[in-house]
Design a protein around this motif. Structure first.
Motif, PDB file in Angstrom:
ATOM      1  N   ASN A  38      32.079  46.252  47.521  1.00  0.00           N
ATOM      2  CA  ASN A  38      32.867  46.838  46.326  1.00  0.00           C
ATOM      3  C   ASN A  38      31.956  45.787  45.287  1.00  0.00           C
ATOM      4  O   ASN A  38      31.926  44.767  45.323  1.00  0.00           O
ATOM      5  CB  ASN A  38      34.157  45.974  46.638  1.00  0.00           C
ATOM      6  CG  ASN A  38      35.206  46.238  45.280  1.00  0.00           C
ATOM      7  OD1 ASN A  38      34.753  46.275  44.170  1.00  0.00           O
ATOM      8  ND2 ASN A  38      36.321  46.319  45.863  1.00  0.00           N
ATOM      9  N   ASP A  40      33.307  45.628  42.105  1.00  0.00           N
ATOM     10  CA  ASP A  40      34.143  44.902  41.028  1.00  0.00           C
ATOM     11  C   ASP A  40      34.209  43.629  40.915  1.00  0.00           C
ATOM     12  O   ASP A  40      34.054  42.887  42.021  1.00  0.00           O
ATOM     13  CB  ASP A  40      35.532  45.698  41.391  1.00  0.00           C
ATOM     14  CG  ASP A  40      36.544  45.199  40.245  1.00  0.00           C
ATOM     15  OD1 ASP A  40      36.182  44.241  39.486  1.00  0.00           O
ATOM     16  OD2 ASP A  40      37.470  45.953  40.096  1.00  0.00           O
ATOM     17  N   SER A  42      35.724  41.242  39.890  1.00  0.00           N
ATOM     18  CA  SER A  42      37.079  40.408  40.214  1.00  0.00           C
ATOM     19  C   SER A  42      37.274  40.533  41.630  1.00  0.00           C
ATOM     20  O   SER A  42      38.275  39.805  42.198  1.00  0.00           O
ATOM     21  CB  SER A  42      38.443  41.213  39.426  1.00  0.00           C
ATOM     22  OG  SER A  42      38.539  42.487  39.911  1.00  0.00           O
ATOM     23  N   ALA A  43      36.604  41.179  42.650  1.00  0.00           N
ATOM     24  CA  ALA A  43      37.230  41.672  44.078  1.00  0.00           C
ATOM     25  C   ALA A  43      36.216  40.865  44.737  1.00  0.00           C
ATOM     26  O   ALA A  43      36.384  40.858  46.101  1.00  0.00           O
ATOM     27  CB  ALA A  43      36.778  42.825  44.175  1.00  0.00           C
ATOM     28  N   THR A  44      35.325  39.463  44.579  1.00  0.00           N
ATOM     29  CA  THR A  44      34.606  39.128  45.396  1.00  0.00           C
ATOM     30  C   THR A  44      34.450  37.588  45.025  1.00  0.00           C
ATOM     31  O   THR A  44      34.292  36.989  43.946  1.00  0.00           O
ATOM     32  CB  THR A  44      33.012  39.876  45.527  1.00  0.00           C
ATOM     33  OG1 THR A  44      32.454  39.434  46.590  1.00  0.00           O
ATOM     34  CG2 THR A  44      32.499  39.918  44.182  1.00  0.00           C
ATOM     35  N   GLU A 118      45.636  44.362  39.243  1.00  0.00           N
ATOM     36  CA  GLU A 118      44.394  44.489  39.794  1.00  0.00           C
ATOM     37  C   GLU A 118      43.735  43.373  40.131  1.00  0.00           C
ATOM     38  O   GLU A 118      43.179  43.134  41.248  1.00  0.00           O
ATOM     39  CB  GLU A 118      43.693  45.359  38.618  1.00  0.00           C
ATOM     40  CG  GLU A 118      42.277  46.017  39.460  1.00  0.00           C
ATOM     41  CD  GLU A 118      42.929  46.871  40.532  1.00  0.00           C
ATOM     42  OE1 GLU A 118      42.007  47.199  41.428  1.00  0.00           O
ATOM     43  OE2 GLU A 118      43.737  48.002  40.559  1.00  0.00           O
ATOM     44  N   LYS A 121      44.431  41.582  43.512  1.00  0.00           N
ATOM     45  CA  LYS A 121      44.175  41.943  44.509  1.00  0.00           C
ATOM     46  C   LYS A 121      42.807  41.196  45.216  1.00  0.00           C
ATOM     47  O   LYS A 121      42.650  41.337  46.528  1.00  0.00           O
ATOM     48  CB  LYS A 121      43.792  43.374  44.532  1.00  0.00           C
ATOM     49  CG  LYS A 121      44.970  44.411  44.143  1.00  0.00           C
ATOM     50  CD  LYS A 121      44.514  45.697  43.912  1.00  0.00           C
ATOM     51  CE  LYS A 121      45.536  46.643  43.541  1.00  0.00           C
ATOM     52  NZ  LYS A 121      45.205  47.937  43.001  1.00  0.00           N
ATOM     53  N   GLY A 122      42.250  40.599  44.518  1.00  0.00           N
ATOM     54  CA  GLY A 122      40.751  39.849  44.786  1.00  0.00           C
ATOM     55  C   GLY A 122      40.967  38.480  44.654  1.00  0.00           C
ATOM     56  O   GLY A 122      42.059  37.829  44.359  1.00  0.00           O
ATOM     57  N   THR A 175      39.807  52.769  39.292  1.00  0.00           N
ATOM     58  CA  THR A 175      39.207  51.363  39.743  1.00  0.00           C
ATOM     59  C   THR A 175      38.310  51.769  41.228  1.00  0.00           C
ATOM     60  O   THR A 175      37.406  50.935  41.453  1.00  0.00           O
ATOM     61  CB  THR A 175      40.448  50.334  40.229  1.00  0.00           C
ATOM     62  OG1 THR A 175      40.991  50.002  39.263  1.00  0.00           O
ATOM     63  CG2 THR A 175      39.824  49.264  41.010  1.00  0.00           C
ATOM     64  N   ALA A 179      34.469  50.513  41.639  1.00  0.00           N
ATOM     65  CA  ALA A 179      33.911  49.706  42.556  1.00  0.00           C
ATOM     66  C   ALA A 179      32.932  50.303  43.403  1.00  0.00           C
ATOM     67  O   ALA A 179      32.119  49.436  43.901  1.00  0.00           O
ATOM     68  CB  ALA A 179      35.197  49.591  43.699  1.00  0.00           C
TER      69      ALA A 179
END
Length: 222
Positions: A38, A40, A42-44, A118, A121-122, A175, A179
């Protein structure tokens, strides 16, 4: 332009940007043990994301080779209202890899998204909860208004979660597409991604800090 990597900090300051030379022409292939799956920002929190994502995205603030803060997509900033208002002058003439312009709207979209459902979620959202709002003063000036004092917020803005993302592209593609097919303003743009196999990039010829002297950059996941 120098090839970047990111090293995660042990504090809420998140990731720090550092650089390694990338001056040779041709194709540079890098073996990497982990595919983040992923892209994105914001996701990691993964180091493997930063090693790649820091070449695709830019933040308002960056780090130089000695880890000092320096301008990124913001050319300057000032601290106002006893530290609870951060005013950024934005770099003009910058575009995302798909041609979408970078401006104050992109900054506000990025921060609103990061602090909204959103971003929840991260793992990155928790680093930025002291942000109360983003106010646009003009197309290239924004204020980040804090709900409470946060003396390391400028440092956090050099980290993964605050890398600026394209509003129009995400609105049109969604999204999930973003990603897997990320678009940023960074020195390299993604041309092909095969999950758990490889990610291929080519230089952003119009990069604001100068085009990379490589024809292609390939990360192979092993």
């Amino acid at each position: 332009m120098r090839l970047r990597t990111l090293i995660p900090a042990a504090t809420l300051a998140a990731a720090l940007t550092v650089s390694a030379p990338a001056h040779a022409e041709g194709t540079l292939t890098i073996a990497q043990s982990q595919d983040p799956n992923n892209w994105d920002p914001s996701a990691t929190f993964l180091i493997s994301w930063g090693q790649v994502g820091s070449n695709v995205f830019d933040g308002l603030v960056m780090r130089d080779e000695e880890l000092h803060l320096k301008p990124g997509l913001a050319t300057s900033w000032e601290v106002l209202d006893q530290g609870q208002r951060l005013r950024f002058k934005l770099r003009q003439g910058v575009t995302f890899h798909d041609g979408e312009p970078f401006n104050a709207d992109a900054v506000k979209f990025t921060m609103t998204r990061l602090l909204g459902p959103e971003g929840a979620k991260g793992p990155q959202q928790s680093n930025y909860t002291s942000i109360g709002s983003v106010e646009i003063l003009d197309p290239y000036t924004v204020d980040i208004v804090l709900k409470r004092p946060d003396p390391v917020m400028i440092t956090k803005l050099a980290g993964y979660g605050a890398m600026i993302v394209p509003p129009k592209y995400i609105a049109e593609k969604g999204t999930d597409v973003f990603a897997q097919h990320p678009v940023g303003t960074g020195p390299f743009k993604v041309t092909d991604y095969q999950n758990k196999v490889r990610l291929s990039l080519e230089p952003n010829s119009s990069y604001w800090d100068g085009a990379a002297k490589l024809e292609k950059l390939v990360y192979r996941f092993i």
